[in-house]
Motif scaffolding. Structure first.
Motif, PDB file in Angstrom:
ATOM      1  N   LEU A 211       0.808  -1.204   0.031  1.00  0.00           N
ATOM      2  CA  LEU A 211      -0.163  -0.119   0.006  1.00  0.00           C
ATOM      3  C   LEU A 211       0.811   1.381   0.003  1.00  0.00           C
ATOM      4  N   ILE A 212       0.776   2.116  -1.042  1.00  0.00           N
ATOM      5  CA  ILE A 212       1.391   3.405  -1.223  1.00  0.00           C
ATOM      6  C   ILE A 212       0.711   4.434  -0.175  1.00  0.00           C
ATOM      7  N   ILE A 213      -0.553   4.432  -0.719  1.00  0.00           N
ATOM      8  CA  ILE A 213      -1.331   5.705  -0.283  1.00  0.00           C
ATOM      9  C   ILE A 213      -2.784   5.525  -0.252  1.00  0.00           C
ATOM     10  N   HIS A 214      -3.663   6.207   0.663  1.00  0.00           N
ATOM     11  CA  HIS A 214      -4.921   6.163   0.302  1.00  0.00           C
ATOM     12  C   HIS A 214      -5.315   7.646  -0.077  1.00  0.00           C
ATOM     13  N   CYS A 215      -5.663   7.597  -1.331  1.00  0.00           N
ATOM     14  CA  CYS A 215      -6.000   9.020  -2.103  1.00  0.00           C
ATOM     15  C   CYS A 215      -7.374   9.465  -1.390  1.00  0.00           C
ATOM     16  N   ASN A 216      -7.313  10.832  -1.307  1.00  0.00           N
ATOM     17  CA  ASN A 216      -8.633  11.548  -0.613  1.00  0.00           C
ATOM     18  C   ASN A 216      -9.594  12.051  -1.787  1.00  0.00           C
ATOM     19  N   TYR A 217      -9.013  11.747  -2.970  1.00  0.00           N
ATOM     20  CA  TYR A 217     -10.096  11.867  -4.119  1.00  0.00           C
ATOM     21  C   TYR A 217     -10.393  10.717  -4.923  1.00  0.00           C
ATOM     22  N   THR A 228       7.709   9.129 -11.027  1.00  0.00           N
ATOM     23  CA  THR A 228       6.773   9.749 -10.413  1.00  0.00           C
ATOM     24  C   THR A 228       5.626   8.996 -10.833  1.00  0.00           C
ATOM     25  N   LEU A 229       4.728   8.612  -9.829  1.00  0.00           N
ATOM     26  CA  LEU A 229       3.161   8.141 -10.012  1.00  0.00           C
ATOM     27  C   LEU A 229       2.156   9.384 -10.150  1.00  0.00           C
ATOM     28  N   HIS A 230       1.596   9.357 -10.925  1.00  0.00           N
ATOM     29  CA  HIS A 230       0.639  10.302 -11.093  1.00  0.00           C
ATOM     30  C   HIS A 230      -0.983  10.005 -11.190  1.00  0.00           C
ATOM     31  N   LEU A 231      -1.678  10.538 -10.297  1.00  0.00           N
ATOM     32  CA  LEU A 231      -3.018  10.158 -10.062  1.00  0.00           C
ATOM     33  C   LEU A 231      -3.897  11.258 -10.537  1.00  0.00           C
ATOM     34  N   PHE A 232      -4.735  11.199 -11.605  1.00  0.00           N
ATOM     35  CA  PHE A 232      -5.620  12.249 -12.062  1.00  0.00           C
ATOM     36  C   PHE A 232      -6.995  12.087 -11.646  1.00  0.00           C
ATOM     37  N   THR A 233      -7.690  12.920 -10.745  1.00  0.00           N
ATOM     38  CA  THR A 233      -8.923  12.634  -9.904  1.00  0.00           C
ATOM     39  C   THR A 233     -10.112  13.169 -10.603  1.00  0.00           C
ATOM     40  N   THR A 234     -11.257  12.777 -10.218  1.00  0.00           N
ATOM     41  CA  THR A 234     -12.521  13.314 -10.985  1.00  0.00           C
ATOM     42  C   THR A 234     -12.937  14.496 -10.520  1.00  0.00           C
ATOM     43  N   CYS A 235     -12.209  15.312  -9.467  1.00  0.00           N
ATOM     44  CA  CYS A 235     -12.414  16.652  -9.042  1.00  0.00           C
ATOM     45  C   CYS A 235     -11.243  17.681  -9.457  1.00  0.00           C
ATOM     46  N   GLY A 236     -10.623  17.232 -10.334  1.00  0.00           N
ATOM     47  CA  GLY A 236      -9.365  17.969 -11.240  1.00  0.00           C
ATOM     48  C   GLY A 236      -8.360  18.135 -10.229  1.00  0.00           C
ATOM     49  N   ILE A 241       3.284  11.386  -6.643  1.00  0.00           N
ATOM     50  CA  ILE A 241       3.785  10.329  -5.549  1.00  0.00           C
ATOM     51  C   ILE A 241       4.932   9.986  -6.188  1.00  0.00           C
ATOM     52  N   LYS A 242       6.160  10.655  -5.461  1.00  0.00           N
ATOM     53  CA  LYS A 242       7.633  10.274  -5.906  1.00  0.00           C
ATOM     54  C   LYS A 242       7.992   8.894  -5.437  1.00  0.00           C
ATOM     55  N   ASN A 243       9.313   8.357  -5.674  1.00  0.00           N
ATOM     56  CA  ASN A 243       9.702   7.274  -5.473  1.00  0.00           C
ATOM     57  C   ASN A 243       9.915   7.160  -3.975  1.00  0.00           C
ATOM     58  N   ASP A 244      10.546   8.232  -3.268  1.00  0.00           N
ATOM     59  CA  ASP A 244      10.431   8.221  -1.868  1.00  0.00           C
ATOM     60  C   ASP A 244       9.058   8.408  -1.060  1.00  0.00           C
ATOM     61  N   TYR A 245       8.221   8.188  -1.952  1.00  0.00           N
ATOM     62  CA  TYR A 245       6.799   8.421  -1.248  1.00  0.00           C
ATOM     63  C   TYR A 245       6.318   9.819  -0.732  1.00  0.00           C
ATOM     64  N   GLU A 246       7.137  10.786  -1.293  1.00  0.00           N
ATOM     65  CA  GLU A 246       6.733  12.264  -1.119  1.00  0.00           C
ATOM     66  C   GLU A 246       5.512  12.495  -2.012  1.00  0.00           C
ATOM     67  N   VAL A 247       4.292  13.246  -1.389  1.00  0.00           N
ATOM     68  CA  VAL A 247       3.295  13.182  -1.956  1.00  0.00           C
ATOM     69  C   VAL A 247       2.856  14.737  -2.368  1.00  0.00           C
ATOM     70  N   SER A 248       2.603  15.168  -3.600  1.00  0.00           N
ATOM     71  CA  SER A 248       2.138  16.482  -3.609  1.00  0.00           C
ATOM     72  C   SER A 248       0.997  16.707  -4.420  1.00  0.00           C
ATOM     73  N   GLU A 249       0.133  17.697  -4.389  1.00  0.00           N
ATOM     74  CA  GLU A 249      -0.952  17.947  -5.134  1.00  0.00           C
ATOM     75  C   GLU A 249      -1.097  18.977  -5.734  1.00  0.00           C
TER      76      GLU A 249
END
Length: 408
Positions: A211-217, A228-236, A241-249
């Motif tokens: 498990l990497i992250i539970h997304c809020n969207y 980097t893993l990129h998640l595009f959400t339904t709310c825009g 998520i970078k390899n060191d699990y640093e998360v940005s939005e």
């Protein structure tokens, strides 16, 4: 007198390093100097990989993933160069496959040199290099996505994600998970389910997701690019998520009221993507940022990083070059016509695969598959009927997946 060292006296490694400091067109000219230079350049795909990164950073990545090992970077580079003048070349437009059902999602994405087609019988496969039928069929009609690489084959259905790592029956190398979507990148598989995002290392003996992250969207699309893993959400929102699990939005630079109307999306990373619906077109790349509210009625689209291929309700396939629109320019977009489909038909899905002799555009309508073939390099020999070793391995994995899916 001491003899001066000539360029042909240099070790091949140093000669290759010199070539890496010039552009791809110049490297092509160097091939014609002599046989030694031609053999060195043709035998070192690392040179052409570097040329692709310099001149076609993202489109070459897309092209290589879709072509798999059928094309070297040498072929990818040659084709992408000629896309600059593609409308000057002759094309062959022909019907390839007829479906027994009226559906919008007959063709799954081309991946690793394979075109999967979904019909009432299930999924059948065609080799994009030869357009020959591959003797593997998946009976499940709910397949959504299929991906392959040198490490694994993965099939997503409406109920499960099936993974086959190798064909050695003595090793536990297959597994299935609950998943909504996935991306296969090198040695890793990333997927999500109910906003939970997982990572699976394909090099380990057992396929155990982490498990990497539970997304809020709610997640709409997933892609991996440049570590980097990129998640595009339904709310825009875009979650990175970078390899060191640093998360940005960050949010898509678009009025909030319009986000819900952007139904479809093609993603490379958080700086290179296109969202669209019937009339709204939002495109962001490193160089260009376009937002159109009165775009031609879009029925299908393929994003090739620096160009976009668009299908319209009139049956046209239009080429939109990002460079044709000046940054911040408010004039109407300009298009080139690639093809017009037979009367009464229009594309509901579009895909592109580079082949040694030129690109193949696949247009899926409600009832059939129409191919648009370009023959940039007629001298390239046709691929033999025998399958390369890497594809034979992939076909065996697909057969094992078929057995696993039937027993589940």
């Amino acid at each position: 007198m001491e003899r001066r060292i000539q360029i042909n006296d240099l070790p091949l490694e140093i000669f290759a390093e010199i070539l890496l400091n010039i552009d791809g067109v110049s490297v092509g000219r160097c091939r014609r100097v002599c046989k030694k230079w031609k053999d060195c350049i043709d035998g070192n795909d690392h040179i052409w990989h570097a040329m692709c990164r310099q001149e076609f950073k993202f489109s070459s990545q897309i092209a290589k993933r879709k072509a798999g090992n059928d094309c070297r970077y040498y072929h990818i580079y040659k084709n992408l160069r000629l896309w600059l003048n593609i409308t000057n070349y002759d094309k062959n437009v022909r019907e390839f496959f007829k479906f027994s059902l009226h559906d919008k999602s007959h063709a799954l994405d081309i991946d690793y040199g394979v075109l999967p087609l979904k019909d009432a019988r299930g999924v059948v496969f065609y080799d994009t290099s030869t357009l020959k039928y591959i003797p593997v069929a998946i009976p499940d009609t709910t397949c959504i996505k299929i991906a392959n690489n040198d490490h694994a084959s993965v099939i997503l259905t409406k109920s499960r994600l099936f993974v086959q790592k190798c064909v050695d029956s003595n090793i536990t190398s297959e597994e299935s998970f609950k998943a909504e979507n996935f991306v296969l990148h090198g040695e890793y598989l990333y997927f999500y389910n109910n906003r939970d995002v997982f990572k699976c290392d394909l090099t380990t003996p057992s396929l155990t997701p982490k498990l990497i992250i539970h997304c809020n969207y709610c997640i709409r699309e997933i892609q991996y690019c440049d570590k980097t893993l990129h998640l595009f959400t339904t709310c825009g929102m875009i979650v990175n998520i970078k390899n060191d699990y640093e998360v940005s939005e960050k949010s898509i630079n678009c009025p909030v009221a319009w986000v819900k109307h952007l139904k479809n999306i093609y993603v490379i990373n958080d700086h290179n993507f296109v969202c669209y619906s019937r009339h709204i077109f939002k495109l962001d790349t490193d160089k260009y940022h376009h937002l159109y509210l009165e775009f031609p009625p879009i029925t299908a689209l393929f994003f090739y990083a620096d160009i976009v291929i668009i299908g319209t309700i009139a049956g046209e396939l239009l080429l939109y070059r990002l460079s044709s629109q000046k940054k911040g320019h408010l004039s109407k977009p300009t298009f080139e016509t690639l093809a017009i489909l037979p009367r009464g038909k229009f594309a509901v899905q579009l895909d592109v695969c580079e082949r040694k002799n030129g690109p193949l555009i696949v247009a899926s309508t409600f009832f059939d598959i129409i191919l648009i073939e370009y023959n940039f390099f007629p001298h390239e020999e046709a691929v033999k009927c025998s399958f390369p070793v890497n594809k034979l391995t992939m076909y065996k994995r697909l057969l094992r997946l078929k057995e696993r899916m039937q027993s589940t």
